[in-house]
Design an enzyme around this catalytic site. Structure first.
Site, PDB file in Angstrom:
ATOM      1  CE  LYS A  79      -3.791   1.967   2.535  1.00 20.14           C
ATOM      2  NZ  LYS A  79      -4.738   1.686   3.615  1.00 20.14           N
ATOM      3  CB  SER A 154      -8.436   3.621   2.537  1.00 24.48           C
ATOM      4  OG  SER A 154      -7.363   2.850   3.645  1.00 24.48           O
ATOM      5  CB  SER A 178      -8.240   0.647   5.364  1.00 21.97           C
ATOM      6  OG  SER A 178      -9.128   1.719   5.442  1.00 21.97           O
TER       7      SER A 178
END
Ligand code: GLN
Length: 487
Positions: A79, A154, A178
């Site tokens: 990420k 996210s 997330s």
């Protein structure tokens, strides 16, 4: 079967046995990314050259017997809020659009030590604020099961990349859901560990008291293996915990006999999609058939989790994001008059709308006069929520519920009504407020063909229990992957 359909652990075995060279696995992933990115957009940065170089180096170390981890040589996506030395790290924000860190985050370093090959950085909601990966400054990510739908957020880029077969596993971060919510939307498995288990050093902070890094992968075995690899005590993170029980793969046992599982009645009320409800309760039944003791109970305070979370997360974010001012990192506005004007213009141009909304909200709840009424009250609520969980865990080994109230919404539906979007975090955020571990495992698809996630929540430091139950549940069904994975 294409190489990309293998789990990380399966590929790791083949690499170890000399059946698949690391360069071949890396090229397979890079080619898959090239073929699918137009449809999915799960990466912000793809490091083809760097990945191939790492692959060669790792192969040499494996051949020399220096790398023995089950993940040695397995390509991973990270990420884009975890710092990677020499590799662009944007948090999917314009303000960090040109930020190249000089160091690597501890979790990623742990992976590298185990011989992981970093393919690139995945798309996310800007600064991890969101539930759909639509707030990224680099365009939205799409759900590999149906590209008209969001992947969740996210960590939507990480989950979509795993679901689409662009990497063998990924790292995500979870401040309020997330990892678990996009895992649920993309039909993959993800774990949010107990707060303090994985170092936050080098993770660009959103809500520091809530943030945790965790694995996203095709199955529970992969997730346990990855978590075992990234968990470490780190003096560079003052909230890091010294644990001697991080041998998570020892919990991969198909046995739930006598395990006590509580189902909060409060999780199955208004707002929960009936198809999600049925799939989750069917999963609970499967665990019961295997010998678990499943019982309904009242968790209480569930309705206060969202307001408390958004006050605390925004307060911490407003403070954490102060550092992005055009002086030290990233973007700086082109024309300005004096220092204050430079700050103002840089931040106005560099941050997106959702981030600005949260900085304003956070500054407001921390301002004198409102601090007691909002921030302190939210902290007190957080303490009460933790107490409610403590009480539940006196009776139950774990709590079972949905990961999200619905399956993935269509692109463009969520951002117009932020409050409604925040309400979608109802089942995940209290886990962060209480610092608990949670896992999301696929438990079916709805009538639109979109995946549904089952969430198991454990008491602090009880990852092994939820891993064991999730593993046992996983044995009762075939793993089903997105149509794009097979392509
Ligand atoms: N959707 C939640 C938020 O926007 C959670 C995000 C996260 O876990 N990073 O705050």
């Amino acid at each position: 079967m294409s190489l990309m359909q293998l789990t990380a652990v399966e590929l790791g075995k083949k690499i170890k046995e000399g059946e698949v060279p690391v360069v071949e696995a890396t090229e397979a992933a890079l080619n898959a990314i090239e073929a699918k990115e137009d449809k999915i957009n799960s990466f912000v940065t793809v490091d083809r050259e760097g990945a191939l170089k790492q692959a060669e180096e790792v192969q040499k170390k494996i051949d020399a017997g220096e790398l023995t981890s089950p993940l040695a040589g397995v390509p991973v996506a990270v990420k884009d809020n975890m710092c990677t030395e020499g590799l662009l790290t944007t948090c999917s924000s314009k303000i960090l659009g040109n930020f190249v860190p000089t160091f690597t985050s501890e979790a990623v370093l742990n992976l590298k030590k185990a011989g992981a090959v970093i393919l690139g950085k995945t798309n996310m909601d800007e600064f991890a604020m969101g539930s759909t990966t639509e707030t990224s400054a680099f365009g939205e990510t799409k759900n590999p099961w149906n590209t008209e739908h969001v992947p969740g957020g996210s960590s939507g880029g990480s989950c979509a990349a795993v679901a689409a077969g662009e990497c063998f596993y990924a790292l995500g971060s979870d401040t309020g859901g997330s990892i678990r919510q996009p895992s649920s939307f993309c039909g993959v498995t993800g774990i949010k560990p107990t707060y303090g288990t994985v170092s936050r050093y080098g993770l660009i902070a959103y809500g520091s008291s809530l943030d945790q890094i965790g694995p996203v992968a095709k199955d529970v075995t992969d997730c346990a293996t990855i978590l075992e690899t990234i968990a470490s005590h780190d003096i560079k993170d003052s909230t890091s915990v010294e644990r001697d029980d991080t041998d998570f793969t020892s919990a991969l046992v198909d046995d739930v006999k006598g395990m006590k599982i509580g189902i909060p009645k409060d999780y199955f009320g208004e707002g929960l999609d009936p198809e999600v409800k049925d799939a989750v309760l069917a999963a609970a039944k499967k665990l019961e058939e295997k010998g678990a003791i499943v019982e309904e109970f009242e968790l209480s305070l569930v309705e206060y989790a969202i307001p408390a979370y958004y006050v605390i997360a925004c307060a911490e974010a407003s403070s954490n994001l102060e550092r992005f001012d055009g002086v030290k990192y990233g973007y700086r506005t082109k024309e300005y008059e004096g220092l204050h004007n430079m700050y103002k213009k840089t931040r106005s141009e560099g941050f997106g709308a959702e981030v600005k909304r949260r900085i304003m909200l956070g500054s407001f709840v921390l301002s004198s006069g409102y601090y007691d009424a909002y921030y302190l009250k939210a902290l007190r609520t957080k303490a009460l929520i933790k107490k409610a969980f403590d009480k539940a865990f006196e009776k139950y080994d774990m709590i079972l519920g949905p990961a999200a109230p619905t399956t993935a919404p269509k692109l463009g539906e969520s951002l117009s009504d932020p409050i409604k979007m925040y309400l979608g975090d109802i089942y995940t955020i209290s886990v962060n407020l209480a610092g608990l571990p949670g896992i999301s495992v696929p438990c079916g698809v709805d009538s639109k063909g979109l995946p549904i996630g089952l969430q198991l929540i454990g008491d602090c430091f009880q990852e092994k229990k939820i891993i064991q139950a999730a593993y046992a549940y996983e044995q009762t069904r075939e793993l089903v992957f997105s149509p794009l994975l097979a392509e």
